[in-house]
Scaffold this motif. Sequence first.
Motif: not given
Length: 364
Positions: A170-172, A222-230, A238-241
């Motif tokens: 699911a994370l992937t 789960l979201e992108s770092a930029s979306n979290a900042r907004r 951080e999900l590295l992989g």
Amino acid sequence: MAHAPDGPVITEMAVASPYGLGETAFTEGVLAGRPAAVPLDRRVWPVPHRMAGLIPGFDIAGALGPKGTRSMDRLTGIAVTTAGLLLDRCGAPLADDPEGTGLVLGTPGSVQSVMAFTRDALSGQKPFHVNPAHFPNTVLNHPTGRSAIWHGLKGPNVTVSGGTASGLLALTYASRLLRAGHASALLCGAADEFSVQRAHLENAVTAGADESLGEGATLFLLESASNARRGGRTPRAELLGCRFRVVSDPELADKALALCVQDLLRDTGVTADDIALAVPTAAPGFLGEQETTALDEVLGTTDRVELRPLLGDVGAASTALQSAVPLALVRSRPRYSGRPALVTTSDRSGTVACALIRPTEGHS
């Protein structure tokens, strides 16, 4: 799914476990190393097991109210409740963007619902003498779809199923949706239920091994770092992989998992010495031995937390609950902050999987 500057981050999570509803109960139970399985009332649960890791006092109508829950099965109730816990923690920013917020859930579907509906079709005077309100519960993606409808999530709605690896799948999947721009934020994780039918099936598969079964769910935002900042949200991790392999010979599971972990370390630029914590599925018997062998080979004596001896076999919810451990423990164990944690599993289907999650400092 390698690390990227604007890669996927986990900004919040919600947990339903045999310790109770909520992250606090989960954290306290894991820190104490307290077994969560309790004796079963055989009049309520006529199963071959003496103990089970049930969500304490969980009742669908009690958690969600009587309206719209009469035909809801236990698995769907757990998923809808956990999604609600997560959205309550996230607050208004997500509610402002229902079109861009989706759900990716790992689940095997409800064994109880499928078997009960089939029994009614076979035992009734006519095959169609069944309760049509119970049919949706038999569909694999029903918990995911019902959760989205209940909470007004209109983004991508995806169900994956892969045994104990379901949470990492699911994370992937959610990470790929984010990278492709199909959603701005995703609730993702996995859920599984305890039921009489599941208990009997597991007893048959394991030839009567006396291991407690459990249930639960974990959902991450789960979201992108930029979306979290907004959205004004601070990343918790951080999900590295994630990496996956499949083997046809169980004797090769340890080698496959070791290669899986080594591939992930190489692709993310993380070394074995960087890893502060390993959270394996730790199944009893041969599968667990294979997983331990792989971790010993790659990591050596890194700290480990094993949930299965505490919660029982939580099935498809396994790696989602395992992934919650680094986030839950970082406040009380600062040495884990900013250092990757490794989540692994070796499923009896032949799937081996791993993920690297790097938690940040304590989160209120």
